[in-house]
Scaffold this active site. Sequence first.
Site, PDB file in Angstrom:
ATOM      1  N   LEU A 135       0.779  -1.347   0.119  1.00 24.32           N
ATOM      2  CA  LEU A 135      -0.230  -0.067  -0.009  1.00 24.32           C
ATOM      3  C   LEU A 135       0.873   1.227   0.023  1.00 24.32           C
ATOM      4  CD1 LEU A 135      -2.722  -1.142   2.543  1.00 24.32           C
ATOM      5  CD2 LEU A 135      -2.625  -1.397   0.210  1.00 24.32           C
ATOM      6  N   PRO A 136       0.219   2.371  -0.129  1.00 24.32           N
ATOM      7  CA  PRO A 136       1.156   3.585  -0.167  1.00 24.32           C
ATOM      8  C   PRO A 136       2.021   4.330   0.873  1.00 24.32           C
ATOM      9  CG  PRO A 136      -0.987   3.880  -1.536  1.00 24.32           C
ATOM     10  CD  PRO A 136      -1.090   2.743  -0.863  1.00 24.32           C
ATOM     11  N   THR A 139       6.371   0.812   1.860  1.00 19.93           N
ATOM     12  CA  THR A 139       7.324   1.750   2.657  1.00 19.93           C
ATOM     13  C   THR A 139       6.675   2.531   3.518  1.00 19.93           C
ATOM     14  OG1 THR A 139       8.951   1.688   0.677  1.00 19.93           O
ATOM     15  CG2 THR A 139       9.270   3.493   2.372  1.00 19.93           C
ATOM     16  N   LYS A 142      15.518   0.505   4.848  1.00 18.47           N
ATOM     17  CA  LYS A 142      14.699   1.185   3.375  1.00 18.47           C
ATOM     18  C   LYS A 142      14.877   2.410   3.401  1.00 18.47           C
ATOM     19  CE  LYS A 142      12.002   1.671  -0.401  1.00 18.47           C
ATOM     20  NZ  LYS A 142      12.485   1.536  -1.501  1.00 18.47           N
ATOM     21  N   LYS A 155       8.151  11.466   0.255  1.00 17.23           N
ATOM     22  CA  LYS A 155       7.590  10.677   1.521  1.00 17.23           C
ATOM     23  C   LYS A 155       8.608  10.084   2.242  1.00 17.23           C
ATOM     24  CE  LYS A 155       6.265   6.352   0.957  1.00 17.23           C
ATOM     25  NZ  LYS A 155       5.575   5.146   0.905  1.00 17.23           N
TER      26      LYS A 155
HETATM   27  P1  NAD Z   1       0.375   2.508  -6.085  1.00 23.66           P
HETATM   28  O1  NAD Z   1      -0.087   3.785  -5.747  1.00 23.66           O
HETATM   29  O2  NAD Z   1       0.662   2.483  -7.708  1.00 23.66           O
HETATM   30  O3  NAD Z   1      -0.315   1.518  -5.566  1.00 23.66           O
HETATM   31  C1  NAD Z   1      -1.175   1.328  -4.347  1.00 23.66           C
HETATM   32  C2  NAD Z   1      -2.323   0.653  -4.670  1.00 23.66           C
HETATM   33  O4  NAD Z   1      -2.905   0.347  -3.171  1.00 23.66           O
HETATM   34  C3  NAD Z   1      -3.250   1.294  -5.341  1.00 23.66           C
HETATM   35  O5  NAD Z   1      -3.798   0.783  -6.353  1.00 23.66           O
HETATM   36  C4  NAD Z   1      -4.517   1.596  -4.342  1.00 23.66           C
HETATM   37  O6  NAD Z   1      -5.652   1.572  -5.008  1.00 23.66           O
HETATM   38  C5  NAD Z   1      -4.377   0.540  -3.265  1.00 23.66           C
HETATM   39  N1  NAD Z   1      -4.899   0.930  -1.954  1.00 23.66           N
HETATM   40  C6  NAD Z   1      -4.842   1.894  -1.161  1.00 23.66           C
HETATM   41  N2  NAD Z   1      -5.518   1.403  -0.071  1.00 23.66           N
HETATM   42  C7  NAD Z   1      -6.148   0.429  -0.254  1.00 23.66           C
HETATM   43  C8  NAD Z   1      -6.949  -0.384   0.799  1.00 23.66           C
HETATM   44  N3  NAD Z   1      -7.205  -0.174   1.907  1.00 23.66           N
HETATM   45  N4  NAD Z   1      -7.314  -1.768   0.484  1.00 23.66           N
HETATM   46  C9  NAD Z   1      -6.969  -2.176  -0.888  1.00 23.66           C
HETATM   47  N5  NAD Z   1      -6.241  -1.385  -1.846  1.00 23.66           N
HETATM   48  C10 NAD Z   1      -5.514  -0.194  -1.340  1.00 23.66           C
HETATM   49  O7  NAD Z   1       1.806   2.488  -5.184  1.00 23.66           O
HETATM   50  P2  NAD Z   1       3.082   1.691  -5.669  1.00 23.66           P
HETATM   51  O8  NAD Z   1       4.083   2.353  -6.575  1.00 23.66           O
HETATM   52  O9  NAD Z   1       2.813   0.159  -6.042  1.00 23.66           O
HETATM   53  O10 NAD Z   1       3.872   1.643  -4.292  1.00 23.66           O
HETATM   54  C11 NAD Z   1       3.316   0.931  -3.187  1.00 23.66           C
HETATM   55  C12 NAD Z   1       4.405   0.968  -2.011  1.00 23.66           C
HETATM   56  O11 NAD Z   1       5.780   0.558  -2.505  1.00 23.66           O
HETATM   57  C13 NAD Z   1       4.792   2.243  -1.582  1.00 23.66           C
HETATM   58  O12 NAD Z   1       4.940   2.267  -0.196  1.00 23.66           O
HETATM   59  C14 NAD Z   1       5.844   2.923  -2.305  1.00 23.66           C
HETATM   60  O13 NAD Z   1       6.717   3.783  -1.708  1.00 23.66           O
HETATM   61  C15 NAD Z   1       6.623   1.668  -2.090  1.00 23.66           C
HETATM   62  N6  NAD Z   1       7.645   1.452  -3.433  1.00 23.66           N
HETATM   63  C16 NAD Z   1       7.436   1.869  -4.454  1.00 23.66           C
HETATM   64  C17 NAD Z   1       8.329   1.841  -5.780  1.00 23.66           C
HETATM   65  C18 NAD Z   1       8.064   2.262  -6.957  1.00 23.66           C
HETATM   66  O14 NAD Z   1       9.060   2.376  -7.785  1.00 23.66           O
HETATM   67  N7  NAD Z   1       6.807   2.715  -7.221  1.00 23.66           N
HETATM   68  C19 NAD Z   1       9.672   1.255  -5.439  1.00 23.66           C
HETATM   69  C20 NAD Z   1       9.773   0.713  -4.055  1.00 23.66           C
HETATM   70  C21 NAD Z   1       8.948   0.758  -3.208  1.00 23.66           C
END
Ligand code: NAD
Length: 297
Positions: free
Chosen positions: A65-66, A96, A171, A246
Amino acid sequence: MSRIAFIGLGNMGGPMAANLAKAGHDVHAFDLSADALAAASAAGVGTAASAADAVAGAATVLSMLPASRHVEGLYLGEDGLLGAIADGALVIDCSTIAPASARKVAHGAAARGLEMIDAPVSGGVAGASAGTLTFIVGGSDVALGRARPLLEAMGKNIFHMGPAGAGQVAKLCNNMALGVIMAATGEAIALGVANGLDAATLSQMMAVSTSRSWATEVCNPWPGVLENAPAARGYTGGFGNDLMLKDLGLAAEAAMAAGTAIPLGELARNLYALNSAAGNGHLDFSSVVKLLQGSGS
Ligand code: NAD
């Protein structure tokens, strides 16, 4: 094969869940977004009507999740998932989030008799799709031992950093260094360009010299230097500036909690905040160089 619940099918969670399904696991996934659910289904992932449906009977619950508030909101509170997860199930949160939030949820899980690890990742969307993520883990040896086969279906490196929350601390250390290095690399290239140098030749030299880094060699911030870097496609399709902001905010909180100084991390956090304020929050974090482009006289 035992059932896995996967909550959060965004840029990262979608391909991670797809890799678990490809490895033959019985995945039941849920996301608040209908589009994310449809994309996961098209990639061969089983979907559920709600998070509670997804976890019913699951031996393992994964979440991606975000931010902290989403993870705390999902697991804790009266309607939180911890009340619905089957006895003996393992919980793996890959988001994260703040180390303090990770510890809070892990304590809640422990109070229910459930084992939990924090397992944030490095490797980006490309690593999630290719199944080559690095998992940075906090939690017990026993819990990590249970999680290992699943993590290996989604990644190629696993680092056990310590007890609950330690994965998140590590991280943040990685991403703080990355944020600083990216800003410094962009600043160096901007200085060279303002003094008449060619950005590509300067970057090639730096890539085999003492300032070499991922920011120079893989995600070079200057447009036209690397054809596969986000800078070559208007800074789209990478790691968002807002996500870097963030993570630097979480690093600042962790520094305050420990009473330690992070002068460069704080400076970098302000640069990424300025870049968001300039309307670039949704762009790749290497767009921070836009603050400096054309700043020469
Ligand atoms: P994203 O915003 O693409 O995906 C998050 C998903 O969570 C969304 O589809 C949203 O609808 C869903 N969501 C939110 N609340 C919810 C709930 N209560 N129930 C069900 N679904 C829910 O984000 P992302 O890029 O996939 O990143 C996710 C995590 O990974 C973050 O913490 C980010 O910091 C970390 N991260 C991202 C990257 C990257 O390159 N994107 C790399 C490493 C780590």
